[in-house]
Every structure is written in structure tokens, then in C-alpha cells.
Enzyme design. Sequence first.
Site, PDB file in Angstrom:
ATOM      1  N   GLY A   1       0.753  -1.228  -0.235  1.00 14.62           N
ATOM      2  CA  GLY A   1      -0.154  -0.160   0.230  1.00 14.62           C
ATOM      3  C   GLY A   1       0.955   0.971  -0.271  1.00 14.62           C
ATOM      4  O   GLY A   1      -0.129   2.281   0.427  1.00 14.62           O
ATOM      5  N   SER A   2       2.165   1.156  -0.231  1.00 18.78           N
ATOM      6  CA  SER A   2       3.293   2.752  -0.441  1.00 18.78           C
ATOM      7  C   SER A   2       2.402   3.682  -1.115  1.00 18.78           C
ATOM      8  O   SER A   2       2.172   4.379  -1.045  1.00 18.78           O
ATOM      9  CB  SER A   2       4.379   2.170  -0.242  1.00 18.78           C
TER      10      SER A   2
ATOM     11  N   HIS B   1       3.977  -0.029 -13.230  1.00 21.45           N
ATOM     12  CA  HIS B   1       4.495  -0.821 -13.248  1.00 21.45           C
ATOM     13  C   HIS B   1       6.250  -0.264 -13.387  1.00 21.45           C
ATOM     14  O   HIS B   1       6.481   0.703 -13.122  1.00 21.45           O
ATOM     15  CB  HIS B   1       4.163  -1.094 -14.958  1.00 21.45           C
TER      16      HIS B   1
ATOM     17  N   ASP C   1      -0.287  -4.618 -18.253  1.00 25.37           N
ATOM     18  CA  ASP C   1       0.942  -3.316 -19.248  1.00 25.37           C
ATOM     19  C   ASP C   1       0.610  -2.981 -20.564  1.00 25.37           C
ATOM     20  O   ASP C   1       2.139  -2.575 -20.503  1.00 25.37           O
ATOM     21  CB  ASP C   1       2.939  -3.980 -18.036  1.00 25.37           C
TER      22      ASP C   1
HETATM   23  C1  GRF Z   1       4.698  -1.492  -7.149  1.00 20.44           C
HETATM   24  O1  GRF Z   1       5.792  -1.369  -7.386  1.00 20.44           O
HETATM   25  C2  GRF Z   1       4.388  -1.270  -8.220  1.00 20.44           C
HETATM   26  O2  GRF Z   1       4.607  -0.666  -9.224  1.00 20.44           O
HETATM   27  C3  GRF Z   1       3.116  -2.308  -8.396  1.00 20.44           C
HETATM   28  O3  GRF Z   1       3.032  -3.185  -7.549  1.00 20.44           O
HETATM   29  C4  GRF Z   1       3.861  -2.548  -6.494  1.00 20.44           C
HETATM   30  C5  GRF Z   1       2.609  -1.901  -5.893  1.00 20.44           C
HETATM   31  O4  GRF Z   1       3.442  -1.175  -4.464  1.00 20.44           O
HETATM   32  N1  GRF Z   1       2.371  -2.284 -10.231  1.00 20.44           N
HETATM   33  P1  GRF Z   1       2.453  -1.070  -3.533  1.00 20.44           P
HETATM   34  O5  GRF Z   1       1.674  -1.297  -2.109  1.00 20.44           O
HETATM   35  O6  GRF Z   1       2.429   0.367  -3.946  1.00 20.44           O
HETATM   36  O7  GRF Z   1       3.455  -0.967  -2.421  1.00 20.44           O
END
Ligand code: GRF
Length: 187
Positions: free
Chosen positions: A15-16, A103, A144
Site C-alpha cells: 500500500g505504499s 509498473h 501493461d
Molecule cells: C509497486 O511496485 C507497483 O509498481 C506495482 O505493485 C507494487 C505495489 O506496491 N504495480 P505498493 O503496494 O504500492 O507498496
Amino acid sequence: MPAQIAILIGPKGRGSNMRAIAEACASGDLDAQVRTVISPVDGTPAVAWARSFGLKVQIVPKGDGEAAGLMAALEGVELLCLAGFLRLLPTEVLRQMPVLNIHPALLPKFGGKGMYGKYVHEAVIAAGEKESGCSVHRVTEVYDDGEVLLQMKCPVLPDDTPETLAARVLELEHRAYPEAIRRVTHG
Ligand code: GRF
């Protein structure tokens, strides 16, 4: 009125990116409002953080009824942002509003089904790339494959592991996603 956005997270995501977007909205850096966070499961740290930050969370489980559940959860939303959600979306949702995803590589390279998380960074290192980064792109019916709206780049260092490269790319993601949303919602 600020642009009304929704963030759809995955069952295992940290969820970052959700957090980076929500904080950019709250600080005024991004003139948008997170109208709702949608998750397929309850009880994850990302869901707990969203609630603690005062965001409205809606749980829409995978399976029968998912499309209708998403459509209902997205009422009043102008833009849907995927953040760690790895499946294709129902066509109804794609027809209803623009959808973005982030991505962790420089598309069109290193994308497609099965290319997520550490698999992406492993492939980048194995290919001997000197540069990686992140791509914010439009979401279509193909993994993608939609138009790339914004990329940010960083070096791949000789002693990088998938983990060190992932951390460098993730920092870029947290800047790139709010910026891409800004561009899409403000023409
Ligand atoms: C990220 O690396 C994003 O590029 C990919 O999934 C990951 C999600 O990370 N689509 P977070 O949950 O937002 O930390």
C-alpha cells in the site's frame, strides 16, 4: 472541486503507492480527493493504514459479483488508480472511467502477465540493463499494454540485487504516481 479518485489495492500489497497518493492529496500537493480505497480483502496493513488516515475503505471480493461490486464502489469517481492490484479489470469498469497503473520498470520492456514485484527486477538485472525506473500507464484489457503517461528513471548499479533495485525504483514510484494523476486530472 478536486478530482475524485479511487485507489484499488491488492490483497498482498504494502500500500505504499496508495499512501503516497493519499498524502499528496492531503497536503495539497495534488488537487484531488481519494474518494475511496477499494481492496479485495479486509484486514491487511494497507487497509488498516487507509482507515487510520480517514479514508473510506470498501471491500470488493474477487469472484462472482466483483464487477457489480466495483461499479457500485466507484460511484462518483472520475479516475481509478491501481496500486498493487495484479489482475485484469472487468470491461465494465474500463468503459466507465480512465484507469491508471504503475509498473516498476520502463515499459514496454519487462511488462506483461507474470511480470510483477521481484520478477521484474530480476529480469532487468539478468538482461544487463543500465537503467530502470517506473512507468505510469493507462490500463486496458491487456496487461501493461496501455499508453505510457510518465516514466522516471534511475541507474541499475553493478552490485544491485532485485531488492536494492526495487527500493530505488519504489522511491521514484511515490513521486511519479501523484505527478501522473496531476497531469491526467488537469488536462
Ligand atoms: C509497486 O511496485 C507497483 O509498481 C506495482 O505493485 C507494487 C505495489 O506496491 N504495480 P505498493 O503496494 O504500492 O507498496
